[in-house]
Design an enzyme around this catalytic site. Sequence first.
Site, PDB file in Angstrom:
ATOM      1  N   ASN A   7       0.887  -1.235  -0.026  1.00  0.00           N
ATOM      2  CA  ASN A   7      -0.040  -0.114   0.025  1.00  0.00           C
ATOM      3  C   ASN A   7       0.603   1.356  -0.005  1.00  0.00           C
ATOM      4  OD1 ASN A   7      -1.785   1.842   0.414  1.00  0.00           O
ATOM      5  ND2 ASN A   7      -2.822   0.971   2.386  1.00  0.00           N
ATOM      6  N   ARG A  90      -2.356  -2.242  -3.493  1.00  0.00           N
ATOM      7  CA  ARG A  90      -3.633  -1.321  -3.233  1.00  0.00           C
ATOM      8  C   ARG A  90      -3.510  -0.181  -3.933  1.00  0.00           C
ATOM      9  NH1 ARG A  90      -5.405   2.985   1.281  1.00  0.00           N
ATOM     10  NH2 ARG A  90      -7.533   3.024   0.648  1.00  0.00           N
ATOM     11  N   HIS A 179     -12.968   2.852  -0.081  1.00  0.00           N
ATOM     12  CA  HIS A 179     -12.885   1.625   1.018  1.00  0.00           C
ATOM     13  C   HIS A 179     -13.656   0.271   0.233  1.00  0.00           C
ATOM     14  CE1 HIS A 179     -12.953   4.850   4.322  1.00  0.00           C
ATOM     15  NE2 HIS A 179     -11.706   4.610   4.283  1.00  0.00           N
ATOM     16  N   GLY A 209     -13.106   4.825  10.429  1.00  0.00           N
ATOM     17  CA  GLY A 209     -11.723   4.760  10.685  1.00  0.00           C
ATOM     18  C   GLY A 209     -11.385   6.257  10.677  1.00  0.00           C
ATOM     19  N   ARG A 240     -11.614  15.232   7.678  1.00  0.00           N
ATOM     20  CA  ARG A 240     -12.222  15.747   6.394  1.00  0.00           C
ATOM     21  C   ARG A 240     -13.811  16.020   6.816  1.00  0.00           C
ATOM     22  NH1 ARG A 240     -11.092  10.212   3.559  1.00  0.00           N
ATOM     23  NH2 ARG A 240      -8.807  10.536   3.448  1.00  0.00           N
ATOM     24  N   ARG A 285     -10.319   8.822  20.924  1.00  0.00           N
ATOM     25  CA  ARG A 285      -9.944   8.587  22.273  1.00  0.00           C
ATOM     26  C   ARG A 285      -9.788   9.961  22.804  1.00  0.00           C
ATOM     27  NH1 ARG A 285      -5.983   3.895  20.307  1.00  0.00           N
ATOM     28  NH2 ARG A 285      -6.311   5.331  18.601  1.00  0.00           N
ATOM     29  N   GLY A 331     -11.011   1.067  12.567  1.00  0.00           N
ATOM     30  CA  GLY A 331     -10.538   1.390  13.915  1.00  0.00           C
ATOM     31  C   GLY A 331     -11.420   2.111  15.035  1.00  0.00           C
ATOM     32  N   GLU A 384      -7.985  -5.333   5.245  1.00  0.00           N
ATOM     33  CA  GLU A 384      -7.718  -5.019   3.827  1.00  0.00           C
ATOM     34  C   GLU A 384      -6.618  -5.995   2.967  1.00  0.00           C
ATOM     35  OE1 GLU A 384      -8.364  -0.919   5.026  1.00  0.00           O
ATOM     36  OE2 GLU A 384      -9.308  -0.653   3.102  1.00  0.00           O
TER      37      GLU A 384
END
Length: 398
Positions: A7, A90, A179, A209, A240, A285, A331, A384
């Site tokens: 990737n 990828r 994705h 994620g 974003r 978090r 995630g 992935e």
Amino acid sequence: MKILVINCGSSSLKYQVIDSETEAVLAKGLCERIGIDGRLTYQPAGGEKKLTDIPMPTHTQAVQSVIDALTDENTGIVKSLADIDAVGHRLVHGGEKFKESALVDDAMIAAMEDVNPLAPLHNPANLIGVEACRKLMKDTPMVGVFDTAFHQTMPEKAYLYGIPYKYYEKYGIRKYGFHGTSHSFVSKRLAELIGKPYDSSKLIVAHLGNGASICAVENGKSVDTSMGLSPLEGLIMGTRSGDIDPSAVEYLADKEGLDMKGVMNVLNKQSGVYGLSGDVSSDFRDLWKGVEEGNELCRKALEVFSYRVTKYIGGYVAAMNGVDAIAFTAGLGENDSGIREMIMENFGYLGIELDNEANRIRGEEQCISTPSSKAAVWVVPTNEELAIARETVRILGK
Ligand code: ADP
């Protein structure tokens, strides 16, 4: 077969070697700061993670350092390069040209170059990685696996924007979605988990994620997804903005004296939960910590984020006229029970109900809805790299 999964970004390259028979990860790691100085992380299965500073002026040197690590006499996992049977790359944007993964050859690379204008940040970087591997691994077959390919089954009504049709014809401006490798992997697994045939099921996958997108998968095909021409559309993400009134772009440019590039930078890198929280963090978090400390903007960021996800899921239930199961992945989707709870709060009218006890799960495959819930809700970890390795084997076997 031993598959090297790559990737490649503009200054980094993630890799894994996967044994396609056992699906075990034999080694994994990362090249960072390519073109700046260079650092290699390498970890063989069951071994220690090792960080080494290695000059990586180009991607070719980065790939060479990966090959050297994999074939190292003491810590390597293969004797020589010939033991790597194939490479799976990828690739981000396949436009309308690539409806599925493709064997890497000159014609495929030329076709990808035509698509590059649609993904100027991602595709050229991906291709540099492909070229570097081709240079150093001349006899190894390679396959490109596109993030967009799974969504090529979307109907016109889902992918057309409400702009003059000629711009779709002339420039290919439409929704492509991303994705796809993850949505495909997770939705297939979700169908297995609920015991329904993939080709006669209605599924929704929430890949949450740093980048986040939702996909409606009907009868094994993507029928709608939240990302668009680029990965900027749809959900609010780490940095974003997701969906926004295009007029706000002009207004913001006027007010802040920004050019188009400047506004796009705000929307891609300074927005999302990071911007909403007053620049606290793009990591959830940290946002929860902020909430505990009474930070009102952190609370707002979580609320706005989950409200948008709720709306997309609700919209896709309507788009498919029902839903059999919903999966949370990536995630945040796999680990954040609080966000899952906020997202699923308003589905009582559909009879979809979370089991708060089961929902405490982190990073494991588990059903998190009550036995009486009308649709099942699951946490399904994505993988992935494994999906790319499987695709590589499939395409080479054709
Ligand atoms: P990407 O691959 O898009 O960079 P990931 O799928 O790795 O992103 O997800 C990263 C995000 O997942 C982090 O920004 C963080 O917000 C969230 N995340 C990861 N682990 C946890 C956790 N234990 N609890 C809450 N959120 C988490």
